[in-house]
Design a protein around this motif. Structure first.
Motif, short mmCIF file in Angstrom:
data_model
loop_
_atom_site.label_atom_id
_atom_site.label_comp_id
_atom_site.label_asym_id
_atom_site.label_seq_id
_atom_site.Cartn_x
_atom_site.Cartn_y
_atom_site.Cartn_z
N LEU A 34 0.83 -1.20 0.00
CA LEU A 34 0.00 0.00 0.00
C LEU A 34 0.87 1.26 0.00
O LEU A 34 0.55 2.24 -0.67
CB LEU A 34 -0.94 -0.01 1.21
N VAL A 35 1.97 1.23 0.75
CA VAL A 35 2.89 2.37 0.77
C VAL A 35 3.48 2.60 -0.62
O VAL A 35 3.61 3.74 -1.08
CB VAL A 35 4.00 2.14 1.82
N ASP A 36 3.83 1.50 -1.30
CA ASP A 36 4.32 1.62 -2.68
C ASP A 36 3.32 2.40 -3.53
O ASP A 36 3.67 3.35 -4.25
CB ASP A 36 4.52 0.23 -3.31
N SER A 37 2.05 1.97 -3.46
CA SER A 37 1.02 2.62 -4.27
C SER A 37 0.80 4.06 -3.85
O SER A 37 0.56 4.94 -4.69
CB SER A 37 -0.30 1.84 -4.17
N ALA A 38 0.88 4.35 -2.55
CA ALA A 38 0.70 5.72 -2.07
C ALA A 38 1.82 6.63 -2.57
O ALA A 38 1.58 7.77 -2.98
CB ALA A 38 0.64 5.73 -0.54
N PHE A 39 3.06 6.12 -2.56
CA PHE A 39 4.17 6.92 -3.08
C PHE A 39 4.01 7.13 -4.59
O PHE A 39 4.24 8.24 -5.09
CB PHE A 39 5.51 6.22 -2.80
N GLY A 275 -7.04 0.16 -8.29
CA GLY A 275 -5.75 -0.36 -7.86
C GLY A 275 -5.49 -0.08 -6.39
O GLY A 275 -5.02 -0.96 -5.65
N LEU A 276 -5.80 1.13 -5.93
CA LEU A 276 -5.63 1.44 -4.51
C LEU A 276 -6.59 0.62 -3.65
O LEU A 276 -6.23 0.15 -2.57
CB LEU A 276 -5.88 2.94 -4.28
N ALA A 277 -7.82 0.44 -4.14
CA ALA A 277 -8.78 -0.38 -3.38
C ALA A 277 -8.32 -1.82 -3.28
O ALA A 277 -8.54 -2.48 -2.25
CB ALA A 277 -10.16 -0.31 -4.05
N SER A 278 -7.65 -2.33 -4.32
CA SER A 278 -7.12 -3.69 -4.27
C SER A 278 -6.04 -3.82 -3.20
O SER A 278 -5.97 -4.83 -2.49
CB SER A 278 -6.54 -4.08 -5.64
N ARG A 279 -5.21 -2.79 -3.07
CA ARG A 279 -4.20 -2.80 -2.01
C ARG A 279 -4.86 -2.74 -0.64
O ARG A 279 -4.44 -3.42 0.31
CB ARG A 279 -3.26 -1.60 -2.18
N LEU A 280 -5.90 -1.92 -0.51
CA LEU A 280 -6.62 -1.84 0.76
C LEU A 280 -7.31 -3.16 1.10
O LEU A 280 -7.39 -3.54 2.26
CB LEU A 280 -7.67 -0.72 0.70
N GLU A 281 -7.79 -3.84 0.07
CA GLU A 281 -8.45 -5.13 0.30
C GLU A 281 -7.51 -6.11 0.97
O GLU A 281 -7.84 -6.70 2.01
CB GLU A 281 -8.95 -5.71 -1.02
N THR A 282 -6.34 -6.28 0.40
CA THR A 282 -5.40 -7.25 0.97
C THR A 282 -4.93 -6.81 2.36
O THR A 282 -4.74 -7.64 3.24
CB THR A 282 -4.19 -7.43 0.05
N LEU A 344 -4.30 8.56 0.63
CA LEU A 344 -3.73 7.66 -0.37
C LEU A 344 -3.58 8.30 -1.74
O LEU A 344 -2.78 7.80 -2.56
CB LEU A 344 -4.59 6.40 -0.49
N SER A 345 -4.32 9.34 -2.06
CA SER A 345 -4.27 9.87 -3.42
C SER A 345 -4.29 11.39 -3.41
O SER A 345 -4.98 12.02 -2.59
CB SER A 345 -5.45 9.35 -4.24
N GLY A 346 -3.56 11.98 -4.36
CA GLY A 346 -3.53 13.42 -4.49
C GLY A 346 -4.51 13.94 -5.52
O GLY A 346 -4.71 15.14 -5.64
N SER A 347 -5.15 13.03 -6.27
CA SER A 347 -6.09 13.43 -7.31
C SER A 347 -7.51 13.46 -6.76
O SER A 347 -7.99 12.44 -6.25
CB SER A 347 -6.02 12.47 -8.50
N PRO A 348 -8.24 14.58 -6.86
CA PRO A 348 -9.62 14.63 -6.35
C PRO A 348 -10.54 13.59 -6.99
O PRO A 348 -11.38 13.01 -6.32
CB PRO A 348 -10.06 16.06 -6.69
N GLU A 349 -10.36 13.37 -8.29
CA GLU A 349 -11.21 12.41 -8.98
C GLU A 349 -10.96 10.99 -8.48
O GLU A 349 -11.90 10.22 -8.24
CB GLU A 349 -10.96 12.49 -10.49
N VAL A 350 -9.69 10.64 -8.30
CA VAL A 350 -9.35 9.32 -7.79
C VAL A 350 -9.84 9.17 -6.36
O VAL A 350 -10.38 8.11 -5.97
CB VAL A 350 -7.82 9.08 -7.86
#
Length: 449
Positions: A34-39, A275-282, A344-350
């Motif tokens: 999850l940290v990988d995806s957040a970075f 993709g972020l939700a998949s990381r949160l799932e695990t 987790l995300s800097g994009s408002p849409e995401v």
């Protein structure tokens, strides 16, 4: 207090001692992902979407390694339960050599065919360019992680869950320290960007593998002689468990490929949020995943010794733990969905799409967890084919049809509701199948005694 309650209390303590090191280890390992995806999310939506396209193939590799790990842990624990220590040593050596070779061949194949696969999944030319730079070091990291996992399986089969848990934490800390350095750089060095995340993971896994190799020396769990004979004798038993287990583990990557192609129709931001939700799932399933690692070797020893009463008590206890934990965590994450998405995300849409997915998906993991526990138990208790069929039913009868229908009817909201509904249906179906199989086996055991 009744005898049954006293027995279950004792089992609960034992299960806790076996599971908590793995829970902490799984939490740290999944937190690392999850940290990988957040970075990566800080690099922009396109790099995050590019990484998300690689998840199905990464899960494919994990499927192979987990299927082999399930089989070897089951065979070694059964051998130990039956007092066959020499056979257990030979099996331990075989999994390290054969498993490493199989995963190495798989990673080479996935590098050769990656471009047409990612194109079919919906990746555009600019995403493909990002994926190409990331995929080679990610495959190296996957191979090193598989070797590490096989070593963990060996320790778990011998009842040692503490070392794997500690090493998972250690590799996660190393990855956390390396991620910002390799992704963003330091001082005048600008870093590697997206590939930096893969290199950080590869270096972390390599460090853990060196420690694991050192700790294996002197355990007496490995053998150098009789491996070829043992491979011939155990091939049928191994494939009888590993074959269905691998198919069960390979179904999720296939389902993820189909799922991400469905999500891609909603746009790049939805792919990134998925993709972020998949990381949160695990990550949210850490307790369930820890139980699927610590419980099967114990069930396998009980199965080898014919202790069906303890098997039944362990299953009831595990399912209660899963439901209480996942419902509590799911409700908490639902309340905090906007803030979690903001972190987790800097994009408002995401962020908006991710918050919707969290609200619907997280509570449904209580029933998904029940299904995962039943499938892992089936591999340990001599029901590998039934476990495989349950995995297939979860994904292709419950999950994907609901996902597709929800997307067609309601966009991102429908996607989230469909995925949640599929998880609920899967849990109910798996528990009904388990109860039917348990009653049948109890009746069979009663006739033979």
């Amino acid at each position: 207090m009744s005898v049954t309650a006293t027995t279950e209390t004792g089992l609960g303590r034992q299960l806790w001692r076996q599971t908590w090191p793995m829970a902490i280890g799984v939490l740290s390992l999944l937190g690392m992902q999850l940290v990988d995806s957040a970075f990566i999310a800080r690099l922009g939506t396109r790099p995050l979407a590019a990484q998300s396209f690689t998840f199905p193939l990464s899960f494919l590799i994990i499927g192979f390694q987990v299927g082999m790990g399930i089989a070897i842990a089951a065979l070694i624990s059964r051998a130990l339960g039956a007092g066959e220590k020499q056979r257990a040593r030979r099996l331990g050596s075989l999994v390290l050599w054969v498993g490493g070779l199989v995963i190495a061949v798989l990673t080479i194949v996935l590098w050769i065919v990656h471009e047409p696969i990612f194109t079919r999944l919906g990746a555009g030319p600019r995403s493909l360019a990002l994926i190409r730079s990331y995929w080679a070091p990610q495959l190296l990291a996957a191979w090193l992680g598989a070797l590490l996992y096989f070593g963990y399986s060996l320790f778990r089969a011998h009842g040692n869950t503490r070392l794997p848990g500690k090493l998972m934490v250690a590799t996660s800390v190393i990855n956390l320290a390396l991620d910002p350095l390799l992704i963003f750089g330091v001082g005048p060095w600008h870093g590697l960007g997206l590939p930096g995340a893969a290199w950080a993971t590869a270096l972390a896994f390599a460090s853990g593998l060196m420690v694991l190799s050192w700790r294996l020396q002197g355990t007496g769990w490995l053998a150098r002689r009789g491996l070829i004979t043992e491979a011939r004798q155990s091939l049928r038993d191994f494939m009888g468990i590993a074959g269905p287990a691998m198919i069960s583990q390979l179904m999720p990557p296939l389902a993820q490929m189909l799922a991400i192609s469905i999500v891609a129709s909603l746009g790049e931001a939805s792919v990134a949020a998925w993709g972020l939700a998949s990381r949160l799932e695990t990550l949210s399933l850490m307790v369930v995943l820890a139980l699927t690692m610590s419980l099967p070797p114990w069930l396998g020893r009980c199965y080898g010794g014919g202790d069906w009463q303890r098997i039944e008590s362990l299953m009831r206890l595990a399912v209660r733990v899963v439901i209480v934990w996942q419902l509590g965590l799911g409700l908490l994450m639902t309340l905090g969905a906007p803030w979690v998405a903001l972190v987790l995300s800097g994009s408002p849409e995401v962020r908006g799409d991710l918050a919707i997915l969290i609200r619907f998906l997280l509570p449904s993991y209580a029933l998904l967890g029940v299904c995962m526990i039943v499938v892992s138990a089936g591999n340990a208790l001599g029901w590998p084919l039934k476990a495989m069929l349950m995995s297939g039913a979860r994904l292709f009868i419950c999950y994907l049809p609901c996902l597709w229908l929800g997307t067609q009817l309601g966009g991102i909201h429908g996607l989230a509701m469909g995925a949640a509904g599929g998880n609920v249906l899967a849990g109910i179906l798996a528990w009904r199948v388990y109860r039917m199989t348990r009653n049948r086996d109890r009746a069979t055991a009663g006739k033979t005694t």
